[in-house]
Scaffold this motif. Structure first.
Motif, short mmCIF file in Angstrom:
data_model
loop_
_atom_site.label_atom_id
_atom_site.label_comp_id
_atom_site.label_asym_id
_atom_site.label_seq_id
_atom_site.Cartn_x
_atom_site.Cartn_y
_atom_site.Cartn_z
N PHE A 1 93.65 -75.97 75.88
CA PHE A 1 94.45 -74.95 75.20
C PHE A 1 94.23 -73.57 75.82
N ASP B 1 93.93 -67.02 67.49
CA ASP B 1 94.92 -68.00 67.95
C ASP B 1 95.66 -68.57 66.75
N ASN C 1 96.09 -71.96 78.01
CA ASN C 1 97.29 -71.15 78.18
C ASN C 1 98.42 -71.75 77.36
N ARG C 2 99.55 -71.07 77.35
CA ARG C 2 100.67 -71.48 76.49
C ARG C 2 101.20 -72.87 76.86
N PHE C 3 101.31 -73.13 78.16
CA PHE C 3 101.84 -74.43 78.58
C PHE C 3 100.91 -75.56 78.16
N SER D 1 98.70 -75.54 75.81
CA SER D 1 98.66 -75.63 74.35
C SER D 1 99.83 -76.45 73.82
N ALA D 2 101.03 -76.19 74.38
CA ALA D 2 102.20 -76.94 73.94
C ALA D 2 102.08 -78.41 74.32
#
Length: 344
Positions: free
Chosen positions: A104, A164, A106-108, A110-111
């Motif tokens: 988790f 977060d 970075n955003r990518f 995490s998604a």
């Protein structure tokens, strides 16, 4: 105004993304396992029988699977043993725990890992946000348990650091009575005899505090350590192929039949204290967690012995204090048993 009842499930975009991630990863794992290695699975019907029963709508409790941990690729690789039809049914697939600083970061990522039903988990050696009572463990307990009759707007998300924010899977009724998988060793442990480390107490919370008691299925794996050995040379990033992978899956059991007396003791402590929060550092509660973790480890040990590995020479390996002399590093050779350890 009264609180609304829980939403049934996430929206269609989330569900489609989850099918795409889990289906593609499941297919890739199966192709790698069976196409490039030799795989021997004992007891697969034990797990498939539970999943088939749960898929048919007969879900009245969660499912907890527990396994030793020998490779950074254990999850998702070991789930390649499931036929592909299971890989595109996320509501009947496992929720796992993944390192916050890796999965988790970075955003990518995490998604991707959120769609892959991975919960962000902090390791206490690495982060002050880790530990037994971090929000992710509470999420896992809720996923195993029955859905609440009410849900507050604040329940729709949760935070692991205070800064977060993640969608709370336990806010959706369809996610309850879920399948949660855990590696209680909480790090990769590569030893020639496939010995076990001590089991951390998060698994104890899952067993003691989930309601009702989940179905329990033990597992033992051997061989994935040769796919990604910790002492591998160049090219380090590539998995090795042509390995013999052995996976043993035990009989499914109601956790109450195995751990019922521990759960009864926990309930008495909760009734006595009046507030479970007061039991975080209670000596009796702490000892109970130690005992449950040891009992779970014993179940995995039975599978290990049935696969032909030698009995442990030192029974203190099941105790946390035995491993306390290990360095506070991500990767090292353990001074306890000479094993290669990766706190990935």
């Amino acid at each position: 105004m009264s609180n609304p009842t829980p939403a049934s499930r996430p929206g269609a975009p989330w569900r489609l993304a989850s099918v795409a991630v889990m289906g593609s990863v499941g297919a890739a794992s199966r192709a790698f396992l069976y196409g490039l290695n030799k795989v021997e699975v004992t007891g697969l019907d034990n797990l498939l029988g539970v999943l088939d029963r749960r898929r048919s709508g007969k879900r009245d409790r969660g499912l907890l699977t527990v396994c030793n941990h020998v490779s950074v690729l254990d999850d998702p690789l070991i789930w390649g043993i499931l036929p592909l039809r299971y890989a595109v049914d996320p509501e009947n697939l496992r929720w796992g725990l993944g390192a916050h600083d890796i999965c988790f970061k970075n955003r990518f990522f995490s998604a991707f890992f959120s769609y892959g039903q991975v919960l962000p988990t902090h390791r206490l050696w690495h982060s002050p946000n880790g530990g037994l009572y971090q929000p992710t463990i509470t999420q896992a307990i809720k996923l195993l348990s029955s859905p609440s009759s009410v849900v507050k707007p604040s329940d729709m998300t949760f935070t692991t650091t205070g800064s977060d924010c993640f969608v709370s899977p336990s806010a959706f009724a369809a996610n309850h009575y879920a399948w949660v998988h855990i590696f209680p060793e909480a790090c990769c442990h590569q030893n020639p005899e496939n010995t076990l480390r001590y089991f951390k107490w998060g698994v104890s919370r899952l067993i003691l505090e989930s309601d009702p008691a989940p179905e329990f299925v033990p597992m033992f794996i051997h061989g994935t350590q040769n796919i990604m050995p910790e002492d591998r040379g160049f090219p380090r990033f590539l998995p090795r192929i042509g390995q013999r992978i052995r996976i043993m899956i035990g009989q499914p059991t109601d956790a109450d039949s195995l751990f019922g007396h521990y759960r009864s003791a926990w309930k008495r402590l909760v009734e006595k204290s009046g507030d479970p929060e007061l039991l975080k550092n209670d000596p009796e509660a702490m000892q109970l967690r130690v005992d449950v973790a040891k009992a779970v480890r014993d179940e995995i040990q039975k599978l290990r012995l049935s696969m032909g590995f030698a009995p442990e020479e030192d029974e203190t390996a099941a105790l946390a204090e035995t491993w306390s002399k290990e360095p506070n590093k991500r990767k090292f050779k353990s001074p306890v048993d000479g094993s290669l350890v990766n706190r990935h």
